[in-house]
Design a protein around this motif. Sequence first.
Motif, PDB file in Angstrom:
ATOM      1  N   TRP A  10      47.453  43.095  33.283  1.00 55.15           N
ATOM      2  CA  TRP A  10      46.278  42.766  32.468  1.00 55.15           C
ATOM      3  C   TRP A  10      45.227  43.839  32.747  1.00 55.15           C
ATOM      4  O   TRP A  10      44.791  44.011  33.884  1.00 55.15           O
ATOM      5  CB  TRP A  10      45.770  41.385  32.845  1.00 55.15           C
ATOM      6  CG  TRP A  10      44.778  40.825  31.880  1.00 55.15           C
ATOM      7  CD1 TRP A  10      43.473  40.531  32.130  1.00 55.15           C
ATOM      8  CD2 TRP A  10      45.020  40.459  30.519  1.00 55.15           C
ATOM      9  NE1 TRP A  10      42.885  40.014  31.006  1.00 55.15           N
ATOM     10  CE2 TRP A  10      43.811  39.960  29.996  1.00 55.15           C
ATOM     11  CE3 TRP A  10      46.140  40.520  29.684  1.00 55.15           C
ATOM     12  CZ2 TRP A  10      43.693  39.516  28.684  1.00 55.15           C
ATOM     13  CZ3 TRP A  10      46.022  40.079  28.375  1.00 55.15           C
ATOM     14  CH2 TRP A  10      44.814  39.578  27.892  1.00 55.15           C
ATOM     15  N   PRO A  41      46.442  35.298  32.023  1.00 54.71           N
ATOM     16  CA  PRO A  41      45.381  36.027  32.722  1.00 54.71           C
ATOM     17  C   PRO A  41      44.189  35.133  33.051  1.00 54.71           C
ATOM     18  O   PRO A  41      43.993  34.070  32.454  1.00 54.71           O
ATOM     19  CB  PRO A  41      44.976  37.114  31.712  1.00 54.71           C
ATOM     20  CG  PRO A  41      46.122  37.207  30.764  1.00 54.71           C
ATOM     21  CD  PRO A  41      46.731  35.857  30.695  1.00 54.71           C
ATOM     22  N   THR A  92      47.363  40.973  37.260  1.00 55.75           N
ATOM     23  CA  THR A  92      46.535  42.153  37.437  1.00 55.75           C
ATOM     24  C   THR A  92      47.164  43.053  38.487  1.00 55.75           C
ATOM     25  O   THR A  92      47.903  42.597  39.353  1.00 55.75           O
ATOM     26  CB  THR A  92      45.117  41.776  37.898  1.00 55.75           C
ATOM     27  OG1 THR A  92      45.210  41.169  39.192  1.00 55.75           O
ATOM     28  CG2 THR A  92      44.469  40.805  36.924  1.00 55.75           C
ATOM     29  N   GLY A 112      50.948  39.715  32.545  1.00 55.76           N
ATOM     30  CA  GLY A 112      49.755  38.881  32.649  1.00 55.76           C
ATOM     31  C   GLY A 112      49.058  39.010  33.982  1.00 55.76           C
ATOM     32  O   GLY A 112      47.893  38.640  34.127  1.00 55.76           O
TER      33      GLY A 112
END
Length: 255
Positions: free
Chosen positions: A39, A99, A65, A63
């Motif tokens: 993300w 996210p 990070t 999704g």
Amino acid sequence: MVLRQYNLLFSHSSALALWACFAQLVDLKIWNCDALVYWPEKVFQPLVSLRTLQVWYCKKLTGRTQEASEQSAPPERSGLLPRLESLLIDECASLVEVPNLPASLKALFIWNCRNLESIVFGQQEDTPSLIAGSSSETKAFTAVPKLSSPANHSFIPCLESLKISNCRGLAEVANLPPSIKTLKISGCGNLPSLSGQLDALQTLVIDDCRGLKSLESCLGRLPSLEALHLYSCSSLQSLPNGPQAYPSVFDLALV
């Protein structure tokens, strides 16, 4: 703005400077970008005016990070996309995590993400705090919001519409926000139950969720429910009952 098979804005080292020019961008659609794996928080940081985001056919998007993959405690991300109202994620086969979402979000659509296993919203806890300096006659308490967020997901106080479709691996939808007015779930055969207190819910549609067994932990009294449609939920064993369970329903379909 529409980005279709345009990977440079997510992979080139100088792309961040270009994203800084999009502070007034309101609507963004991202299609078929294989460079989108994590993300893109750094990319989205300048998008302070963005209201609508759609992500389609990004087959490598997980999704997660990049920071969360590299360390055990992800950083605080509450300032990301502060005006976002609508998010759609469709046909992202590698998506395993929704996210972290901004508090401004009103509509969330997750479609055709077969490897997504859970959607867990954060919970808001009200902790009483005594106001300093008050006398015994005027003692008062004020609610101090505290976030308890499984998987680091934030409480989303404005979410009104949630639609989930054809997420075959989905096995958990938990802590649904009480602000939701429209909830539609279809083609999620592994989903056994839902949880949350949906006092504002007006429309509930569940279709082809053959593993769904109960809605007791989710629906409560349903004071605002107007439309209830349940289709092809062959394992459903119970619904909330009692004379006050559905005081406002006028549109009912059980098939």
